[in-house]
Every structure is written in structure tokens, then in C-alpha cells.
Design an enzyme around this catalytic site. Structure first.
Site, PDB file in Angstrom:
ATOM      1  N   THR A   1       0.821  -1.210   0.000  1.00  0.00           N
ATOM      2  CA  THR A   1       0.000   0.000   0.000  1.00  0.00           C
ATOM      3  C   THR A   1       0.855   1.260   0.000  1.00  0.00           C
ATOM      4  O   THR A   1       2.002   1.245   0.476  1.00  0.00           O
ATOM      5  CB  THR A   1      -0.903   0.012   1.251  1.00  0.00           C
ATOM      6  OG1 THR A   1      -1.566   1.265   1.388  1.00  0.00           O
ATOM      7  CG2 THR A   1      -0.093  -0.232   2.520  1.00  0.00           C
ATOM      8  N   ASP A   2       0.280   2.357  -0.485  1.00  0.00           N
ATOM      9  CA  ASP A   2       0.971   3.646  -0.420  1.00  0.00           C
ATOM     10  C   ASP A   2       1.091   4.163   1.006  1.00  0.00           C
ATOM     11  O   ASP A   2       1.905   5.035   1.303  1.00  0.00           O
ATOM     12  CB  ASP A   2       0.276   4.688  -1.293  1.00  0.00           C
ATOM     13  CG  ASP A   2      -1.192   4.912  -0.967  1.00  0.00           C
ATOM     14  OD1 ASP A   2      -1.728   4.252  -0.041  1.00  0.00           O
ATOM     15  OD2 ASP A   2      -1.839   5.748  -1.650  1.00  0.00           O
ATOM     16  N   GLU A   3       0.296   3.600   1.927  1.00  0.00           N
ATOM     17  CA  GLU A   3       0.279   4.109   3.297  1.00  0.00           C
ATOM     18  C   GLU A   3       1.594   3.876   4.043  1.00  0.00           C
ATOM     19  O   GLU A   3       1.847   4.519   5.068  1.00  0.00           O
ATOM     20  CB  GLU A   3      -0.893   3.516   4.071  1.00  0.00           C
ATOM     21  CG  GLU A   3      -2.238   3.910   3.483  1.00  0.00           C
ATOM     22  CD  GLU A   3      -3.409   3.575   4.389  1.00  0.00           C
ATOM     23  OE1 GLU A   3      -3.262   3.674   5.620  1.00  0.00           O
ATOM     24  OE2 GLU A   3      -4.468   3.211   3.856  1.00  0.00           O
TER      25      GLU A   3
ATOM     26  N   TYR B   1      -2.101  -0.451  10.845  1.00  0.00           N
ATOM     27  CA  TYR B   1      -2.212  -1.132   9.549  1.00  0.00           C
ATOM     28  C   TYR B   1      -0.982  -0.886   8.685  1.00  0.00           C
ATOM     29  O   TYR B   1      -0.330  -1.822   8.210  1.00  0.00           O
ATOM     30  CB  TYR B   1      -3.464  -0.661   8.805  1.00  0.00           C
ATOM     31  CG  TYR B   1      -3.427  -0.952   7.321  1.00  0.00           C
ATOM     32  CD1 TYR B   1      -3.326  -2.265   6.853  1.00  0.00           C
ATOM     33  CD2 TYR B   1      -3.457   0.083   6.385  1.00  0.00           C
ATOM     34  CE1 TYR B   1      -3.268  -2.537   5.491  1.00  0.00           C
ATOM     35  CE2 TYR B   1      -3.407  -0.183   5.028  1.00  0.00           C
ATOM     36  CZ  TYR B   1      -3.305  -1.490   4.586  1.00  0.00           C
ATOM     37  OH  TYR B   1      -3.244  -1.748   3.232  1.00  0.00           O
TER      38      TYR B   1
END
Length: 334
Positions: free
Chosen positions: A132-134, A158
Site C-alpha cells: 500500500t501507499d500508506e 495497519y
């Protein structure tokens, strides 16, 4: 055959359906069917001999080893993950268990299996890890988008668990030479997304006449990627990606949550008008969640130039495909 983990989830099920619709080789699909997984998106594959579904957990090392030995896949496509940020804040342990321990268990099973392959099959094998980009953290409004070289700065349980999984995947390539590929995607939307996610929640609440809750001032920005574009990018990375490399996948569609809500309301006003007036009247701002990242944006130059992929959907065209799908689904259930 390819081995897909988490293939009953939102992105995984879209990947499996598109893969088989494109006439590709059979799929072995392993999913634990947690709250985010469902066999419903796979219903059209019932009776299709090319699709083998197994209800099981990636943390079950003996099960994974047995499946690898039995089916002899040429690639593993690893979607299986806990992915809802709010849930990670309330219960981070499950995210560490699945995203970190599960990825470790899968990597070890993959490495043991890979070492049994002949030289040519070993060279052709791929382990594709979807992230993910997170993991990159949060951007200020004027900062350039994330690149594959952006530093990791995860801010939620997360994203921290996904960052840890990314590091494990990288280490298994560097130390053991396992031929891995890693992708970082931006916010996905499209059919069969879990009702807790923003766009399905907006549609469902609007049609029920309930408030459309937006955190804080609604101006947190995300890069929106239609799931079918994401799936096409993953097919490209699996086919042509260079082992050991990372590829960012984004829609080049930066929108604030407030802009997304207004766009959804405008489409609903057109397709399912309410007697009480525009659905925008239902937008409501609620207390922000802890550690809420302000902005994500993706630089997709690398996948565009190296592999020739680019998104086909704009946010407007993707949303016009998405909202009617949910309308039809909700109407069929009423």
C-alpha cells in the site's frame, strides 16, 4: 498454475476473475474468509475447473506447504491482509498476526518450495507481494508524490504492519535470492468492495437516508485507483516486472474525501434522485480518527516507463461504472 492468497477479498477476487476471463492459466485461491472475504464475488466461477478455492489461513504453514507441493504453481500473488485502518486502531494484534506473521510464514513456505524446482522453473518463479501507499506516511499539500524511493514512515498500525511485511519480502530477496516483486497501490474502488470503505458506505448510507460521515474537515486527500486498473497493473508486473524491484501503482486521481462524497452524491442525484433533495444534504463531519494521514499521492513514472502501464479510468469514468453497480446490487437485495 498461479497461487493467489486472499483471492476472496475485494482486490484479490477482482484479480482472479479478470485473470481467468483473460484466458490465463488456472488459479489456486486460498482465503481465510474473514469479515473482508466472501465467496460471493467468485460465484461466477462455480464449476470452472480452472479455479480451485481453498478455505484456509496463510499462517497455516503445513497447509500452504501441502498446497504448493500438490499444485506446483509458477507464481504466488499475495493479497491476503488485514487492511481496514479503523479496525487496526481498535485491534492491532490481528494486523500484526496476518500481515507480518502471515507474510513470514508464506515467504518461508515459498522459499522451501522454490528450492525444490528445477533450474528453469526456479528462474521463472515469482512472488508478487501487494502492498500500500500508506507505508510512506503522509504528504503535505505541496509535496511531490511518493516514489519507490520515498522513505517509509507508517503512521497507523495497519500501515506499520504492511511496512514490516514489505521489509520481510525485501530481505528474502536480498538474503535468499527469492525472486520477489512488490507493488504499492493507492486507494482502490470498484465492485465488491467491503461496505466499511468510503465509496460503498457513502452509497449505502445515502440511499438509506443516513448521514454521510467524513472525518475531520473532509479534506484528507487520496489518489483514487479503479480496481480494474489495479488488476491490469498487477498482471503487467507479474509478466514483466524485474525481481527485487518495487512498483508504485496509482490512478493519478487525487481527490479529497469531501470531493469524493460530492461526486458520489451528484451521481446518485442523477441515477436515483431522492424526494427530499440532493444527497449532499446528508454530508456530516465527525471527529477525526487518531493519526489520520492528510494526503497520499503516487508517482507512477517507473511502472509507466519500465513496463508500459498506465491507468485507463479517470475518477469520473471509474465512478460512473462503480455507482450503478452498487445501485443494482442494493436494488436486487431490496
Amino acid at each position: 498454475m498461479i497461487f493467489v492468497t486472499g483471492g476472496a477479498g475485494f482486490i484479490g477476487s477482482n484479480f482472479v476473475r479478470a485473470w481467468l476471463a483473460g484466458g490465463q492459466e488456472p488459479v489456486l485461491n486460498l482465503d481465510a474468509l474473514t469479515y473482508a472475504g466472501s465467496v460471493e464475488p467468485l460465484a461466477t466461477l462455480q464449476g470452472d475447473a480452472r479455479h480451485t478455492f481453498v478455505h484456509g489461513d496463510i499462517c497455516d504453514a503445513s497447509l500452504v506447504a501441502r498446497l504448493l507441493a500438490q499444485h506446483r504453481p509458477r507464481a504466488i500473488v499475495h493479497f491476503a491482509a488485514e487492511s481496514h485502518v479503523d479496525r487496526s486502531i481498535d485491534g492491532p494484534g490481528a494486523f500484526v498476526h496476518t500481515n507480518v506473521q502471515g507474510t513470514l510464514s508464506l515467504l518461508e513456505a515459498a522459499r522451501a518450495y522454490w528450492l525444490t524446482l528445477g533450474e528453469a522453473d526456479r528462474a521463472a518463479f515469482r512472488f508478487l507481494h501487494i502492498s500500500t501507499d500508506e507505508v510512506y506516511g503522509s504528504l503535505d499539500p505541496a509535496e511531490p508524490p511518493f516514489t519507490e524511493d520515498s522513505r517509509y514512515a507508517p503512521n497507523s498500525p495497519y500501515s506499520a504492519s504492511k511496512a514490516a511485511a514489505d521489509h520481510l519480502v525485501r530481505a528474502w530477496h536480498h538474503t535468499y535470492r527469492l525472486p520477489v516483486l512488490t507493488t504499492h497501490c493507492s486507494n482502490n474502488y470498484g465492485p465488491f468492495q467491503h461496505h466499511e470503505k468510503l465509496i460503498p458506505r457513502l452509497i449505502g448510507n445515502a440511499l438509506a437516508g443516513k448521514p454521510l460521515p467524513l472525518y475531520g474537515d473532509g479534506r484528507n486527500v487520496r489518489d483514487w485507483l479503479h480496481v480494474q486498473d489495479h488488476v491490469a497493473a498487477l498482471h503487467t508486473v507479474l509478466a514483466r516486472g524485474v525481481p527485487g524491484r518495487t512498483y508504485n501503482i496509482g490512478g493519478e486521481c487525487e481527490k479529497s474525501n469531501l470531493e469524493v462524497a460530492r461526486a458520489v452524491c451528484a451521481l446518485l442525484d442523477e441515477l436515483a434522485p431522492a424526494a427530499a433533495g440532493s444527497y449532499e444534504r446528508l454530508i456530516a463531519f465527525v471527529p477525526d480518527r487518531p493519526g489520520h494521514d492528510r494526503r497520499y499521492a503516487m508517482d507512477i513514472t517507473k511502472i509507466r516507463t519500465e513496463l508500459g502501464w498506465r491507468p485507463m479510468e479517470t475518477f469520473a469514468s471509474g465512478l460512473r461504472k462503480t455507482v450503478p453497480w452498487y445501485l443494482d446490487r442494493l436494488r436486487s437485495r431490496s
